[in-house]
Enzyme design. Structure first.
Site, PDB file in Angstrom:
ATOM      1  N   HIS A 168       0.969  -1.427  -0.030  1.00 22.06           N
ATOM      2  CA  HIS A 168      -0.152  -0.364  -0.057  1.00 22.06           C
ATOM      3  C   HIS A 168       0.684   1.027   0.194  1.00 22.06           C
ATOM      4  O   HIS A 168       0.434   2.423   0.269  1.00 22.06           O
ATOM      5  CB  HIS A 168      -1.313  -0.207   1.213  1.00 22.06           C
ATOM      6  CG  HIS A 168      -2.166  -1.152   0.625  1.00 22.06           C
ATOM      7  ND1 HIS A 168      -3.058  -0.748   0.914  1.00 22.06           N
ATOM      8  CD2 HIS A 168      -2.165  -2.591   1.495  1.00 22.06           C
ATOM      9  CE1 HIS A 168      -4.201  -1.792   0.258  1.00 22.06           C
ATOM     10  NE2 HIS A 168      -3.584  -2.951   0.956  1.00 22.06           N
ATOM     11  N   THR A 169       1.706   1.608  -0.513  1.00 18.02           N
ATOM     12  CA  THR A 169       2.823   2.390  -0.756  1.00 18.02           C
ATOM     13  C   THR A 169       3.112   2.668  -2.367  1.00 18.02           C
ATOM     14  O   THR A 169       2.923   3.716  -2.168  1.00 18.02           O
ATOM     15  CB  THR A 169       4.608   1.750   0.005  1.00 18.02           C
ATOM     16  OG1 THR A 169       4.533   0.802  -0.357  1.00 18.02           O
ATOM     17  CG2 THR A 169       4.191   1.723   1.113  1.00 18.02           C
ATOM     18  N   ASP A 170       3.252   1.997  -2.785  1.00 18.16           N
ATOM     19  CA  ASP A 170       2.687   2.395  -4.592  1.00 18.16           C
ATOM     20  C   ASP A 170       1.623   3.824  -4.698  1.00 18.16           C
ATOM     21  O   ASP A 170       2.541   4.685  -4.790  1.00 18.16           O
ATOM     22  CB  ASP A 170       2.402   1.311  -5.248  1.00 18.16           C
ATOM     23  CG  ASP A 170       0.980   0.625  -5.186  1.00 18.16           C
ATOM     24  OD1 ASP A 170       0.884   0.581  -4.376  1.00 18.16           O
ATOM     25  OD2 ASP A 170       0.558  -0.125  -6.547  1.00 18.16           O
ATOM     26  N   SER A 186      -2.738 -11.696 -10.252  1.00 18.45           N
ATOM     27  CA  SER A 186      -2.938 -12.422 -11.278  1.00 18.45           C
ATOM     28  C   SER A 186      -3.614 -10.941 -12.371  1.00 18.45           C
ATOM     29  O   SER A 186      -3.222 -11.430 -13.893  1.00 18.45           O
ATOM     30  CB  SER A 186      -3.779 -13.507 -11.377  1.00 18.45           C
ATOM     31  OG  SER A 186      -5.114 -12.953 -10.617  1.00 18.45           O
ATOM     32  N   GLU A 200      -6.400  -1.581 -14.769  1.00 16.36           N
ATOM     33  CA  GLU A 200      -6.966  -1.734 -13.522  1.00 16.36           C
ATOM     34  C   GLU A 200      -7.835  -0.555 -13.384  1.00 16.36           C
ATOM     35  O   GLU A 200      -8.724  -1.374 -12.220  1.00 16.36           O
ATOM     36  CB  GLU A 200      -5.773  -2.209 -12.967  1.00 16.36           C
ATOM     37  CG  GLU A 200      -6.520  -2.776 -11.740  1.00 16.36           C
ATOM     38  CD  GLU A 200      -5.716  -4.111 -11.326  1.00 16.36           C
ATOM     39  OE1 GLU A 200      -5.732  -4.546 -10.623  1.00 16.36           O
ATOM     40  OE2 GLU A 200      -4.815  -4.800 -12.122  1.00 16.36           O
ATOM     41  N   ASP A 242       2.290  -3.284  -9.139  1.00 14.30           N
ATOM     42  CA  ASP A 242       1.639  -4.964 -10.136  1.00 14.30           C
ATOM     43  C   ASP A 242       2.330  -5.316 -11.178  1.00 14.30           C
ATOM     44  O   ASP A 242       3.266  -5.785 -12.145  1.00 14.30           O
ATOM     45  CB  ASP A 242      -0.020  -5.414  -9.716  1.00 14.30           C
ATOM     46  CG  ASP A 242      -0.047  -5.817  -8.449  1.00 14.30           C
ATOM     47  OD1 ASP A 242       0.938  -5.719  -7.495  1.00 14.30           O
ATOM     48  OD2 ASP A 242      -1.458  -6.096  -7.862  1.00 14.30           O
TER      49      ASP A 242
END
Length: 397
Positions: free
Chosen positions: A36-38, A142, A175, A187
């Site tokens: 949760h840093t991105d 995925s 996304e 990701d």
């Protein structure tokens, strides 16, 4: 040919009656540390894994994009000119949510985002058949694997001349907007740009990447993934709430992103934020520092020295960010009790998987200890398997 690639090729042949023009693949990823840093413009340290998604593709002589998948027996087709109407809303908002199955929104969203990035491309219709051996809902991304394989395939078919970073940005746009999941870019970068035997140190503000040698094989260590089988979805539930808390914390503290808050600033932050928002902020700030410390430790001392940082990351996610679940806590505790170097939950949380860095000769005992702990707790038996750092997107045929 890889068995899963063969499945994709066979599905393509069933769909079209012909062989694919090419098959591209992209891997899932495990995140060593940096959760949760991105989307807070911070730092992450993921690595691509050997489990991959394959996209068998071929040109059509019309303006239709058709996608088929082993996830669903029913192909989905959309006119390319209609993609913009389907997905053209504000970031984080799937405009026509529910008009296509969620799995199809990933490849279709990639096609839409690619054409938006290269708007003057002359494109043909395309058939895409997807097969994957990346566990779904286990926190191994995925979805990014689907996006990476699709982006690379369309880049070749449509002669888009995309860079790897372009593909990652296209995957994130798909996304965020086509699926409606407010994720960051970690990701996609990890899946598309991964390298063998290394993690990818990513600065999510500048998008600068550096490979970091992990040394797991050299040190006779394995990475054990413990899939709790507790399913999660980033497009629903608490993920969006956590992101909103981070944005509130940044606004209140007068910074553009929590990347700009240091551990030394937390004492002041506690006086300005309500308790819940402070704890969310505290996790992100301390997690950023743990990523930097992990990179330094790997380079200076090697992988056996990072265990404490992995455990501290899990405690922070459990107590401050509150995204763990009892199954994940049990997996981490059981692995550590069995002698793991370090362990933590990985992925967005609310289910999914934990990872443990384990001595190769303790691997079987660790698996048995985890399975026993789950049995005693009355949980469903977890799926346990090892992963090794792998390569990003590849042309497989």
């Amino acid at each position: 040919m890889n068995p899963t690639a063969q499945v994709a090729a066979s599905l393509f042949s069933e769909l079209t009656g012909a062989s694919p023009d090419s098959i591209w693949s992209a891997p899932g990823r495990a995140n060593l540390i940096g959760e949760h840093t991105d989307y807070n413009e911070g730092f992450v340290l993921p690595f691509a894994i050997e489990h991959r998604t394959y996209a068998a593709v071929g040109r059509r002589d019309d303006g239709i994009i058709r996608v088929a998948s082993t996830f669903d027996p029913n192909p989905v087709e959309v006119a390319i000119v209609e993609l913009s109407a389907l997905f053209g809303g504000a970031a984080g908002e799937a405009v026509q949510a529910g008009s296509v199955p969620e799995w199809a929104a990933y490849p279709l969203g990639v096609a839409w985002a690619a054409l938006a990035r290269v708007p003057n491309s002359a494109v043909t219709g395309v058939d895409i058949a997807i097969a994957s051996d990346v566990p779904i809902g286990a926190g191994l991304s995925s979805s990014a694997a689907i996006e990476g394989a699709t982006a690379a395939a369309l880049d070749e078919l449509w002669s888009l001349d995309l860079s790897l970073l372009d593909m990652a940005k296209i995957g994130r746009t798909a996304e965020n907007q086509a699926v409606g999941a407010p994720t960051g870019i970690m990701d996609q970068v990890s899946s598309i740009m991964g390298e063998y035997d290394a993690a990818t140190f990513l600065d999510c503000r500048s998008y600068e990447t550096q490979p970091v040698d992990l040394g797991f094989a050299r040190e006779h260590l394995s990475v054990l993934v413990i899939d709790t089988k507790v399913k999660h979805s980033h497009s629903t539930g608490g993920y969006g709430e956590r992101r909103a808390s981070c944005e509130l914390g940044a606004r209140t503290l007068g910074v553009s992103a929590l990347r700009d808050v240091t551990v030394a600033d937390l004492e002041r932050a506690k006086t300005l934020l309500d308790d819940v928002t402070f704890r969310r902020v505290a996790h992100v700030v301390t997690e950023n520092q743990r990523v930097l410390d992990t990179v330094d430790t790997l380079r200076a001392e090697g992988p056996r020295a990072i265990g404490g940082l992995l455990v501290a990351s899990h405690v922070s996610m459990r107590d401050d960010f509150e995204i763990s679940v009892p199954e994940l806590d049990t997996a981490v505790s059981a692995a550590l009790d069995a002698g793991a170097v370090g362990a933590r939950m990985t992925g967005g949380g609310f289910g999914g998987a934990a990872i443990a860095v384990v001595e190769v000769d303790k691997l079987d005992d660790t698996k048995a200890a985890v399975a026993d702990a789950f049995d005693r707790a009355g949980f469903v038996e977890p799926h346990q398997f090892t992963v090794t750092p792998s390569h990003g997107v590849l042309r497989d045929a």
